[in-house]
Design a protein around this motif. Structure first.
Motif, PDB file in Angstrom:
ATOM      1  N   ALA A 164       0.825  -1.217   0.000  1.00  0.00           N
ATOM      2  CA  ALA A 164       0.000   0.000   0.000  1.00  0.00           C
ATOM      3  C   ALA A 164       0.852   1.257   0.000  1.00  0.00           C
ATOM      4  CB  ALA A 164      -0.928  -0.007   1.213  1.00  0.00           C
ATOM      5  N   THR A 165       2.067   1.175  -0.519  1.00  0.00           N
ATOM      6  CA  THR A 165       2.924   2.369  -0.563  1.00  0.00           C
ATOM      7  C   THR A 165       2.390   3.418  -1.518  1.00  0.00           C
ATOM      8  OG1 THR A 165       4.275   1.219  -2.214  1.00  0.00           O
ATOM      9  CG2 THR A 165       4.998   1.102   0.082  1.00  0.00           C
ATOM     10  N   HIS A 166       1.655   3.018  -2.560  1.00  0.00           N
ATOM     11  CA  HIS A 166       1.040   3.950  -3.517  1.00  0.00           C
ATOM     12  C   HIS A 166      -0.478   3.863  -3.355  1.00  0.00           C
ATOM     13  CE1 HIS A 166       4.948   4.443  -5.421  1.00  0.00           C
ATOM     14  NE2 HIS A 166       5.058   3.125  -5.462  1.00  0.00           N
ATOM     15  N   SER A 167      -1.093   4.983  -3.013  1.00  0.00           N
ATOM     16  CA  SER A 167      -2.535   4.988  -2.767  1.00  0.00           C
ATOM     17  C   SER A 167      -3.346   4.750  -4.033  1.00  0.00           C
ATOM     18  CB  SER A 167      -2.943   6.317  -2.130  1.00  0.00           C
ATOM     19  OG  SER A 167      -2.619   7.409  -2.988  1.00  0.00           O
ATOM     20  N   LYS A 207       2.118  -7.343  11.161  1.00  0.00           N
ATOM     21  CA  LYS A 207       3.496  -6.862  11.210  1.00  0.00           C
ATOM     22  C   LYS A 207       3.717  -5.810  10.129  1.00  0.00           C
ATOM     23  CE  LYS A 207       5.055 -11.390  12.851  1.00  0.00           C
ATOM     24  NZ  LYS A 207       5.937 -12.555  12.590  1.00  0.00           N
ATOM     25  N   GLN A 208       4.673  -4.917  10.388  1.00  0.00           N
ATOM     26  CA  GLN A 208       5.016  -3.855   9.441  1.00  0.00           C
ATOM     27  C   GLN A 208       6.365  -4.159   8.796  1.00  0.00           C
ATOM     28  OE1 GLN A 208       5.417   0.011  11.148  1.00  0.00           O
ATOM     29  NE2 GLN A 208       5.552   1.062   9.180  1.00  0.00           N
ATOM     30  N   PHE A 209       6.447  -3.821   7.499  1.00  0.00           N
ATOM     31  CA  PHE A 209       7.669  -4.059   6.728  1.00  0.00           C
ATOM     32  C   PHE A 209       8.275  -2.717   6.337  1.00  0.00           C
ATOM     33  CE2 PHE A 209       9.839  -4.597   2.637  1.00  0.00           C
ATOM     34  CZ  PHE A 209      10.749  -5.602   2.952  1.00  0.00           C
ATOM     35  N   ASP A 210       9.588  -2.590   6.510  1.00  0.00           N
ATOM     36  CA  ASP A 210      10.303  -1.376   6.137  1.00  0.00           C
ATOM     37  C   ASP A 210      10.700  -1.469   4.671  1.00  0.00           C
ATOM     38  OD1 ASP A 210      11.673   0.958   6.030  1.00  0.00           O
ATOM     39  OD2 ASP A 210      13.373   0.303   7.271  1.00  0.00           O
ATOM     40  N   ALA A 211      10.036  -0.656   3.831  1.00  0.00           N
ATOM     41  CA  ALA A 211      10.260  -0.711   2.380  1.00  0.00           C
ATOM     42  C   ALA A 211      11.262   0.327   1.912  1.00  0.00           C
ATOM     43  CB  ALA A 211       8.928  -0.523   1.652  1.00  0.00           C
ATOM     44  N   SER A 212      12.082   0.847   2.807  1.00  0.00           N
ATOM     45  CA  SER A 212      13.055   1.872   2.397  1.00  0.00           C
ATOM     46  C   SER A 212      14.173   1.287   1.542  1.00  0.00           C
ATOM     47  CB  SER A 212      13.636   2.550   3.634  1.00  0.00           C
ATOM     48  OG  SER A 212      14.268   1.590   4.472  1.00  0.00           O
ATOM     49  N   ASN A 245       9.241  -7.888  -3.757  1.00  0.00           N
ATOM     50  CA  ASN A 245      10.543  -8.380  -4.193  1.00  0.00           C
ATOM     51  C   ASN A 245      11.247  -9.152  -3.082  1.00  0.00           C
ATOM     52  OD1 ASN A 245      10.824  -7.698  -6.913  1.00  0.00           O
ATOM     53  ND2 ASN A 245      11.300  -5.563  -6.421  1.00  0.00           N
ATOM     54  N   HIS A 246      11.111  -8.663  -1.870  1.00  0.00           N
ATOM     55  CA  HIS A 246      11.746  -9.329  -0.734  1.00  0.00           C
ATOM     56  C   HIS A 246      11.163 -10.724  -0.517  1.00  0.00           C
ATOM     57  CE1 HIS A 246      13.727  -9.735   3.144  1.00  0.00           C
ATOM     58  NE2 HIS A 246      12.554 -10.077   3.675  1.00  0.00           N
ATOM     59  N   GLU A 296      -6.699 -19.221  11.330  1.00  0.00           N
ATOM     60  CA  GLU A 296      -5.737 -19.819  12.252  1.00  0.00           C
ATOM     61  C   GLU A 296      -4.467 -20.265  11.539  1.00  0.00           C
ATOM     62  OE1 GLU A 296      -5.882 -19.942  15.427  1.00  0.00           O
ATOM     63  OE2 GLU A 296      -7.894 -19.137  15.689  1.00  0.00           O
ATOM     64  N   ASP A 297      -4.580 -20.675  10.259  1.00  0.00           N
ATOM     65  CA  ASP A 297      -3.400 -21.162   9.539  1.00  0.00           C
ATOM     66  C   ASP A 297      -2.565 -20.036   8.946  1.00  0.00           C
ATOM     67  OD1 ASP A 297      -5.310 -20.391   7.725  1.00  0.00           O
ATOM     68  OD2 ASP A 297      -4.989 -22.043   6.330  1.00  0.00           O
ATOM     69  N   THR A 298      -2.965 -18.774   9.154  1.00  0.00           N
ATOM     70  CA  THR A 298      -2.190 -17.640   8.654  1.00  0.00           C
ATOM     71  C   THR A 298      -1.084 -17.310   9.644  1.00  0.00           C
ATOM     72  OG1 THR A 298      -4.171 -16.760   7.566  1.00  0.00           O
ATOM     73  CG2 THR A 298      -2.308 -15.267   7.838  1.00  0.00           C
ATOM     74  N   ASP A 299       0.138 -17.350   9.174  1.00  0.00           N
ATOM     75  CA  ASP A 299       1.283 -17.103  10.056  1.00  0.00           C
ATOM     76  C   ASP A 299       1.498 -15.614  10.317  1.00  0.00           C
ATOM     77  OD1 ASP A 299       2.050 -19.839  10.360  1.00  0.00           O
ATOM     78  OD2 ASP A 299       2.800 -19.798   8.305  1.00  0.00           O
ATOM     79  N   SER A 300       1.310 -14.778   9.289  1.00  0.00           N
ATOM     80  CA  SER A 300       1.555 -13.348   9.490  1.00  0.00           C
ATOM     81  C   SER A 300       0.869 -12.548   8.397  1.00  0.00           C
ATOM     82  CB  SER A 300       3.061 -13.045   9.493  1.00  0.00           C
ATOM     83  OG  SER A 300       3.636 -13.379   8.250  1.00  0.00           O
ATOM     84  N   VAL A 301       0.587 -11.286   8.722  1.00  0.00           N
ATOM     85  CA  VAL A 301       0.068 -10.299   7.775  1.00  0.00           C
ATOM     86  C   VAL A 301       1.097  -9.175   7.734  1.00  0.00           C
ATOM     87  CG1 VAL A 301      -1.802  -8.730   7.201  1.00  0.00           C
ATOM     88  CG2 VAL A 301      -2.311 -10.903   8.313  1.00  0.00           C
ATOM     89  N   ILE A 302       1.755  -9.001   6.597  1.00  0.00           N
ATOM     90  CA  ILE A 302       2.859  -8.047   6.465  1.00  0.00           C
ATOM     91  C   ILE A 302       2.392  -6.868   5.621  1.00  0.00           C
ATOM     92  CG2 ILE A 302       5.269  -7.763   5.811  1.00  0.00           C
ATOM     93  CD1 ILE A 302       5.588 -10.776   6.039  1.00  0.00           C
ATOM     94  N   ILE A 303       2.524  -5.660   6.165  1.00  0.00           N
ATOM     95  CA  ILE A 303       2.067  -4.432   5.504  1.00  0.00           C
ATOM     96  C   ILE A 303       3.248  -3.481   5.424  1.00  0.00           C
ATOM     97  CG2 ILE A 303       0.348  -2.581   5.553  1.00  0.00           C
ATOM     98  CD1 ILE A 303      -1.340  -4.336   7.395  1.00  0.00           C
ATOM     99  N   ASP A 304       3.416  -2.833   4.262  1.00  0.00           N
ATOM    100  CA  ASP A 304       4.576  -1.955   4.047  1.00  0.00           C
ATOM    101  C   ASP A 304       4.244  -0.477   4.178  1.00  0.00           C
ATOM    102  OD1 ASP A 304       3.070  -1.631   1.797  1.00  0.00           O
ATOM    103  OD2 ASP A 304       4.634  -2.162   0.360  1.00  0.00           O
TER     104      ASP A 304
END
Length: 733
Positions: free
Chosen positions: A8-11, A256-261, A267-268, A224-232
């Motif tokens: 969601a880095t670009h609205s 969890k939050q991801f640092d997209a700098s 890509n990661h 329950e089977d979802t390990d994580s939700v990652i948002i940038d």
């Protein structure tokens, strides 16, 4: 590992990818130009009623009017309607200009408008509430039978609004009554606020807007089977965490939050390369074969080409292996691309009927995990397999791409000479149709006008001389091939500007360039409930196998803890009972010696002693209540009056002697089945002290097994009677 990735880095464009074991399984993209309207609730106005179609067209504020079939008209609208003929029709229920509340069921697609319904569905995390359709009740097909049965019992206890139904979603499995009732109350309040907002304004306008792509994803896919939700994106991360804290608080640690700098999220995680393949027309298989996807207005055609696939001993086996691999990949691509509607698959021809049935079963198995409803036919004699897939949302390509303005979706364009000749034919037809035309101006791309001026100059001169008109050719750099324009001028009007000044420039809308971010404002702006979900209380039925084992062992430990606290007090009583047991042993030895001499006489008197034994057992059952009361008195007065212990010695001896019936239950069965054999209720804490001390003392009274041993096991102090017990070999007292 299962992850939900939100970019969601670009609205202007938000992408959501679901990854299972490093493989992309689902992709959803929402742009500012193609916002989803499915699930939105509008107040619309009936613009036209068509009896022949049994449907009505509704103006709900969009460019295209919505389509409302008669089967989607709620029962509340039919109550006061009177049939003009034999049966009730849509013209009897709906009138032009009537204002109604509608919900979008299907998005606009192509030239078709949106499909509307008056049956409202309010989606929550655990359920879907149908506030105006009491017949709509059900449970998700993915819920196991055991959970389904428990949910049926809970649904009967839920307090529901009038004329409303309930559909339990997959996430509702294992939820308590309080959690389900909490969401029913929230959705009921939302429905009442929708009705209130609809009364304040006149149609058409947006009443309630379905949640955005992030909230919908968390609501529908966070399990329950979802390990994580990652948002940038930080703002999106905070909104997601707030929603989860209200609705799904037990999954809050997975956001969890991801640092997209330094690097992008996709890509990661290695997803970007997989996303590119979604927009390609061809998909390559490991065997070398290819799958081609061609969407059309009516259906989606899928063709399988063997290409370099040579896996097999002969043609039949090669075709079977290729089709088998293609069936699995097609099922994954249908879900990944979100292709809905009719789908026709052209498999490689196979002769064996067993191979055809095997491909059909493989297709059913591969699509079993799809959220959408799927119907699969059989392979025809032409090698075609027909199937249908529920259209949940617009496909990924429809969400991002638009129809090509050059070919208008056909996929091909004419050649330059072909287009130039087509323009000449239209010029000649236009000149022959009207004699008043004095001037013609043709605008097209540079290459088409260049071809007309050089290769077809003689033909243009012939038309000018024949019809006495002037033809002007203008190369327009803003006009894309194969577009062109012919402008006719009548009379003696002379142009005030030069020919090159007549080139028309395109007037593009800001929204078409992707620069517009305006959103339609809804009357009710709510994203999540105002109150938090109540804490979940795990029921016994919801415990897993290992949790049940842990609870059993844990309960035993808890029960033993109070006994450990009283170990110091019980040690004294144990020592006293040991001394008493030693005395009883010496007495039993002397009595046994006398009994051995009189053994023959006792056998003759067995029949006479049977009624006596029955009377004795009855007397014992009556006397059993006394030791319990005395044991309570003993525990109370143990520390205060030690002198009374000597007075209770005979009673304590009876307890130690009567207790072996727990150690030798089989011996009791040989005598008489007395009421003592029935399991008694759990004693009080004070009674447990005495019984446990007695069992430990009696364990020390065990002797070595013999072939036949006759001993006195029980004595009645009050009546001074003795009862014989015959115990077989290898059995202890």
């Amino acid at each position: 590992m299962n992850h939900i990735l939100i970019n969601a880095t670009h609205s202007e464009e938000i992408r959501v990818a679901i990854v299972r074991n490093k493989k992309l399984t689902s992709l959803n993209i929402e742009t500012s130009l193609n916002q989803k309207n499915k699930g939105n609730i509008y107040k619309g106005k009936i613009s036209r009623v068509e009896k022949s179609l049994e449907a009505a067209f509704v103006d709900y504020g969009k460019e295209r009017q919505g389509f409302l079939p008669f089967k989607e008209v709620a029962e509340a609208l039919k109550e006061n309607a009177k049939a003009s003929g034999e049966k009730l029709t849509i013209s009897d229920v709906l009138k032009e200009g009537q204002e109604i509340i509608v919900q979008v069921e299907k998005e606009e697609r192509g030239n078709k408008g949106a499909a509307l319904s008056t049956y409202i569905n309010l989606a929550g995390a655990y359920m879907i509430l149908t506030p105006n359709n009491a017949k709509s009740n059900g449970i998700s097909r993915q819920i196991t039978p055991s959970d389904r049965q428990s949910l049926k019992e809970i649904i009967g206890k839920i307090t529901m609004p009038e004329n409303s139904g309930l559909i339990i979603r997959t996430a509702g499995a294992g939820k308590a009554l309080e959690e389900l009732q909490w969401e029913v109350d929230y959705l009921s309040e939302l429905w009442s606020s929708i009705n209130t907002a609809a009364e304040k304004r006149s149609a058409p306008f947006l009443i309630y807007q379905e949640s955005d792509i992030v909230i919908r994803t968390l609501r529908d896919y966070l399990r329950e089977d979802t390990d994580s939700v990652i948002i940038d994106d930080l703002a999106t991360f905070q909104n997601a965490k707030e929603f989860v804290s209200f609705v799904l608080p037990h999954h809050l640690d997975r956001i969890k939050q991801f640092d997209a700098s330094e690097n992008s999220l996709f890509n990661h995680m290695g997803v970007e390369s997989q996303i590119k393949s979604v927009f390609e027309r061809e998909v390559s298989l490991r065997t070398g074969a290819t799958i081609v996807f061609d969407p059309t207005e009516a259906l989606t055609a899928i063709d399988i080409n063997s290409a370099r696939a040579t896996k097999g001993f002969d043609i039949e086996e090669t075709a079977y292996n290729t089709n088998l691999e293609a069936a699995k990949e097609i099922a994954a691509q249908l879900q990944l691309r979100d292709i809905g509607g009719l789908v026709v698959i052209d498999f490689i021809d196979m002769i064996s009927e067993e191979h055809k049935k095997s491909i059909e079963k493989a297709m059913e198995k591969a699509t079993s995990s799809d959220r959408a409803r799927i119907q699969i036919g059989t392979i025809s004699r032409f090698g075609l397999l027909e199937m249908s897939r529920q259209r949940l949302m617009s496909s990924v390509t429809e969400s991002v791409e638009k129809t090509c303005p050059a070919c208008e979706g056909r996929g091909t364009t004419p050649t330059v000479p072909s287009l130039a000749l087509s323009i000449l034919r239209q010029l000649e037809d236009g000149c022959n149709a009207s004699n008043k035309t004095q001037k013609l101006t043709i605008q097209s791309s540079v290459d088409v006008i260049t071809y007309l001026l050089n290769e077809k100059r003689a033909d243009i001169s012939r038309l000018e001389n024949k019809h006495e008109i002037k033809i002007t050719l203008l190369p327009n750099p803003y006009m894309q091939f194969p577009n062109f324009n012919i402008n006719k001028q009548k009379g003696d009007k002379k142009s005030r500007h030069k020919s090159y000044q007549g080139i028309s420039k395109p007037q593009q809308n800001i929204a078409e360039n992707g620069l517009s971010s305006a959103k339609e404002a809804a009357a009710i702006d709510t994203n999540h409930p105002t109150t938090r979900v109540p804490n979940q209380k795990k029921s016994k039925s919801s415990l897993s196998f290992w949790e049940k084992i842990k609870s059993i062992f844990g309960s035993n430990k808890k029960k033993n803890k109070p006994n450990k606290q009283h170990n110091n007090k019980n040690n004294r009583n144990r020592n006293k009972n040991r001394n008493k047991s030693n005395r009883n042993r010496s007495q039993n030895k002397t009595q046994n010696e006398q009994r051995n001499k009189q053994n023959n006489k006792a056998q003759n008197n067995k029949q006479q002693n049977k009624p006596q034994n029955q009377n004795k057992t009855q007397g014992k059952s009556q006397n059993q209540a006394k030791p319990q009361n005395k044991s309570q008195e003993k525990s109370k007065n143990e520390n205060s009056k030690p002198q009374n212990q000597s007075q209770r010695k005979p009673q304590e001896q009876t307890k130690s002697q009567t207790k072996p019936d727990n150690l030798a239950p089989k011996a009791q069965k040989q005598v008489n089945k007395s009421p003592q054999e029935k399991p008694t209720s759990k004693p009080k804490p004070e009674e447990q002290k005495v019984t446990k001390m007695e069992t430990q003392d009696n364990k020390q009274m065990k002797t070595k097994p013999t072939n036949k041993v006759v001993k006195k096991a029980k004595t009645d102090v009050a009546n001074k009677t003795e009862v014989k017990l015959e115990i077989d070999g290898n059995k202890a007292e």
